[in-house]
Motif scaffolding. Structure first.
Motif, PDB file in Angstrom:
ATOM      1  N   GLU A 244       6.382  64.529  12.875  1.00  0.00           N
ATOM      2  CA  GLU A 244       5.596  63.297  12.894  1.00  0.00           C
ATOM      3  C   GLU A 244       4.694  63.201  11.672  1.00  0.00           C
ATOM      4  O   GLU A 244       4.522  62.116  11.095  1.00  0.00           O
ATOM      5  N   ALA A 245       4.126  64.326  11.239  1.00  0.00           N
ATOM      6  CA  ALA A 245       3.288  64.328  10.038  1.00  0.00           C
ATOM      7  C   ALA A 245       4.108  63.982   8.804  1.00  0.00           C
ATOM      8  O   ALA A 245       3.643  63.268   7.904  1.00  0.00           O
ATOM      9  N   SER A 246       5.346  64.472   8.737  1.00  0.00           N
ATOM     10  CA  SER A 246       6.223  64.157   7.605  1.00  0.00           C
ATOM     11  C   SER A 246       6.537  62.672   7.551  1.00  0.00           C
ATOM     12  O   SER A 246       6.554  62.061   6.476  1.00  0.00           O
ATOM     13  N   ALA A 247       6.781  62.091   8.713  1.00  0.00           N
ATOM     14  CA  ALA A 247       7.046  60.653   8.754  1.00  0.00           C
ATOM     15  C   ALA A 247       5.802  59.856   8.381  1.00  0.00           C
ATOM     16  O   ALA A 247       5.875  58.881   7.632  1.00  0.00           O
ATOM     17  N   ALA A 248       4.639  60.276   8.896  1.00  0.00           N
ATOM     18  CA  ALA A 248       3.391  59.572   8.594  1.00  0.00           C
ATOM     19  C   ALA A 248       3.057  59.632   7.107  1.00  0.00           C
ATOM     20  O   ALA A 248       2.407  58.731   6.563  1.00  0.00           O
TER      21      ALA A 248
ATOM     22  N   ARG B 101      10.513  53.673  21.791  1.00  0.00           N
ATOM     23  CA  ARG B 101       9.633  52.605  21.324  1.00  0.00           C
ATOM     24  C   ARG B 101       8.223  52.705  21.919  1.00  0.00           C
ATOM     25  O   ARG B 101       7.245  52.340  21.269  1.00  0.00           O
ATOM     26  N   GLY B 102       8.114  53.223  23.125  1.00  0.00           N
ATOM     27  CA  GLY B 102       6.801  53.308  23.755  1.00  0.00           C
ATOM     28  C   GLY B 102       6.001  54.523  23.358  1.00  0.00           C
ATOM     29  O   GLY B 102       4.927  54.760  23.922  1.00  0.00           O
ATOM     30  N   ALA B 103       6.471  55.317  22.400  1.00  0.00           N
ATOM     31  CA  ALA B 103       5.776  56.568  22.043  1.00  0.00           C
ATOM     32  C   ALA B 103       5.750  56.750  20.527  1.00  0.00           C
ATOM     33  O   ALA B 103       6.103  57.802  20.016  1.00  0.00           O
ATOM     34  N   ILE B 104       5.304  55.727  19.810  1.00  0.00           N
ATOM     35  CA  ILE B 104       5.243  55.797  18.353  1.00  0.00           C
ATOM     36  C   ILE B 104       4.057  56.657  17.934  1.00  0.00           C
ATOM     37  O   ILE B 104       2.929  56.424  18.372  1.00  0.00           O
ATOM     38  N   PRO B 105       4.263  57.672  17.082  1.00  0.00           N
ATOM     39  CA  PRO B 105       3.157  58.553  16.674  1.00  0.00           C
ATOM     40  C   PRO B 105       2.088  57.803  15.884  1.00  0.00           C
ATOM     41  O   PRO B 105       2.332  56.732  15.309  1.00  0.00           O
ATOM     42  N   GLN B 106       0.915  58.383  15.849  1.00  0.00           N
ATOM     43  CA  GLN B 106      -0.198  57.800  15.103  1.00  0.00           C
ATOM     44  C   GLN B 106       0.151  57.719  13.622  1.00  0.00           C
ATOM     45  O   GLN B 106       0.802  58.606  13.070  1.00  0.00           O
ATOM     46  N   HIS B 107      -0.281  56.647  12.981  1.00  0.00           N
ATOM     47  CA  HIS B 107      -0.052  56.381  11.551  1.00  0.00           C
ATOM     48  C   HIS B 107       1.403  56.077  11.232  1.00  0.00           C
ATOM     49  O   HIS B 107       1.796  56.086  10.063  1.00  0.00           O
ATOM     50  N   CYS B 108       2.208  55.843  12.258  1.00  0.00           N
ATOM     51  CA  CYS B 108       3.598  55.469  12.058  1.00  0.00           C
ATOM     52  C   CYS B 108       3.849  54.110  12.695  1.00  0.00           C
ATOM     53  O   CYS B 108       3.019  53.582  13.438  1.00  0.00           O
ATOM     54  N   GLU B 109       5.010  53.549  12.409  1.00  0.00           N
ATOM     55  CA  GLU B 109       5.394  52.272  13.001  1.00  0.00           C
ATOM     56  C   GLU B 109       6.912  52.191  13.091  1.00  0.00           C
ATOM     57  O   GLU B 109       7.642  52.954  12.440  1.00  0.00           O
ATOM     58  N   VAL B 110       7.380  51.267  13.937  1.00  0.00           N
ATOM     59  CA  VAL B 110       8.814  51.005  14.015  1.00  0.00           C
ATOM     60  C   VAL B 110       9.260  50.401  12.685  1.00  0.00           C
ATOM     61  O   VAL B 110       8.634  49.490  12.159  1.00  0.00           O
ATOM     62  N   ILE B 111      10.331  50.940  12.133  1.00  0.00           N
ATOM     63  CA  ILE B 111      10.837  50.456  10.847  1.00  0.00           C
ATOM     64  C   ILE B 111      11.566  49.127  11.061  1.00  0.00           C
ATOM     65  O   ILE B 111      12.523  49.042  11.835  1.00  0.00           O
ATOM     66  N   ARG B 112      11.127  48.114  10.375  1.00  0.00           N
ATOM     67  CA  ARG B 112      11.785  46.806  10.421  1.00  0.00           C
ATOM     68  C   ARG B 112      12.798  46.762   9.271  1.00  0.00           C
ATOM     69  O   ARG B 112      12.508  46.262   8.196  1.00  0.00           O
ATOM     70  N   HIS B 113      13.969  47.294   9.538  1.00  0.00           N
ATOM     71  CA  HIS B 113      14.942  47.528   8.469  1.00  0.00           C
ATOM     72  C   HIS B 113      15.946  46.394   8.304  1.00  0.00           C
ATOM     73  O   HIS B 113      16.766  46.413   7.381  1.00  0.00           O
TER      74      HIS B 113
END
Length: 290
Positions: A219-223, A233-245
């Motif tokens: 999660e830190a790597s993604a953030a 979708r209901g468990a998005i980590p802090q400082h992250c978001e769903v990618i609107r690709h």
């Protein structure tokens, strides 16, 4: 002269407001529809104000009903807490509750807080493990209640929610545009293989940027916008978001959030916690308000 509100009628009123109608509320309260309707009418007569707007096709609260709802929630919560502390002394001991890390939020903390107020003599041991481990522990009698994220429901369980698996990256990040796609992997996570297989079917090159046993590391790597990961979708980590690709990444399957209650000596206690967990997924606003 002080007047007392009827707690039974207040509970029916709050349940109708949460359920969106008398029929569903009656089922949750194990009452007939006429009994619930009579309690609402008695409450309106007691207050001298209409609590429901019956002019619409579906039941809605009147302005007076909106005002009463907040008071009613607090009164019921205090009533239930006092009742639990004074009468549930037989409910004591310790239960083990297992939850995969990706479904701890948002419901589990509020449910545990509510459970502690109702059953102060019961200690809950919370364990965060992969679904496969939790189910093995449940089978061995070492867990009393578990949540599981899985593709299907096994016998003895119940489904609380169905959630889509989504691509997740840093807020405003660009890592998802890179090729090969850098993927942050939790090595034993059940979501890893479906995500990589989806990339292969779509013909998108990828590489493992992070392979770890720790979800917080991926999660830190993604953030940090160093890689992408997949998550419910209901468990998005802090400082992250769903990618609107916009279709640049492949679709991913849905998963079930299932609940299993053990059959051991603490099954009665586990069932009480399961009731609150079920309510949290069914009517989250009710748990949050309490």
């Amino acid at each position: 002269m002080a007047r007392n509100l009827d707690m039974t009628a207040l509970r029916s009123f709050v349940t109708v407001a949460d359920a969106g109608g008398v029929t569903k509320a009656a089922a949750q309260l194990n009452l007939t529809q006429s009994a619930v309707s009579m309690q609402l009418k008695r409450l309106e007569e007691m207050i001298g104000q209409p609590l429901l707007d019956r002019s619409a096709r579906s039941i809605a609260l009147s302005p007076q009903g909106d005002q009463l709802l907040g008071y009613a929630r607090r009164m019921l919560a205090l009533n239930d807490e006092a009742w639990g502390r004074l009468t549930n002394q037989a409910f004591e001991g310790e239960i083990s509750f297992g939850v995969p890390h990706d479904v701890i939020h948002p419901h589990v903390p509020r449910v545990l807080q509510r459970f502690a107020s109702l059953y102060p003599r019961v200690r809950v041991q919370l364990h965060s493990l992969f679904t496969s481990e939790l189910k093995s522990l449940l089978d061995r009698g070492e867990m009393d209640l578990i949540l599981a994220t899985e593709g299907q429901l096994d016998p003895g369980g119940e489904t609380l929610a169905r959630e889509p698996l989504v691509w997740v990256g840093a807020a405003g990040g660009q890592a998802w545009r890179q090729r090969p796609l850098r993927f942050a992997s939790v090595s034993r996570c059940m979501f890893k293989r479906p995500a990589l297989e989806a990339l292969d079917r779509a013909g998108l090159p990828w590489e493992i940027a992070v392979d770890t046993l720790s979800a917080s590391v991926s999660e830190a790597s993604a953030a940090a916008d160093l890689a992408v990961l997949v998550q419910l979708r209901g468990a998005i980590p802090q400082h992250c978001e769903v990618i609107r690709h916009g279709g640049a990444l492949p679709d991913l399957p849905d998963y079930l959030v299932n609940m299993y209650v053990g059959s051991g000596p603490r099954a009665q206690l586990a069932a009480r916690l399961a009731d609150l967990m079920r309510d949290a997924y069914c009517c989250p606003e009710r748990i949050a308000a309490e």
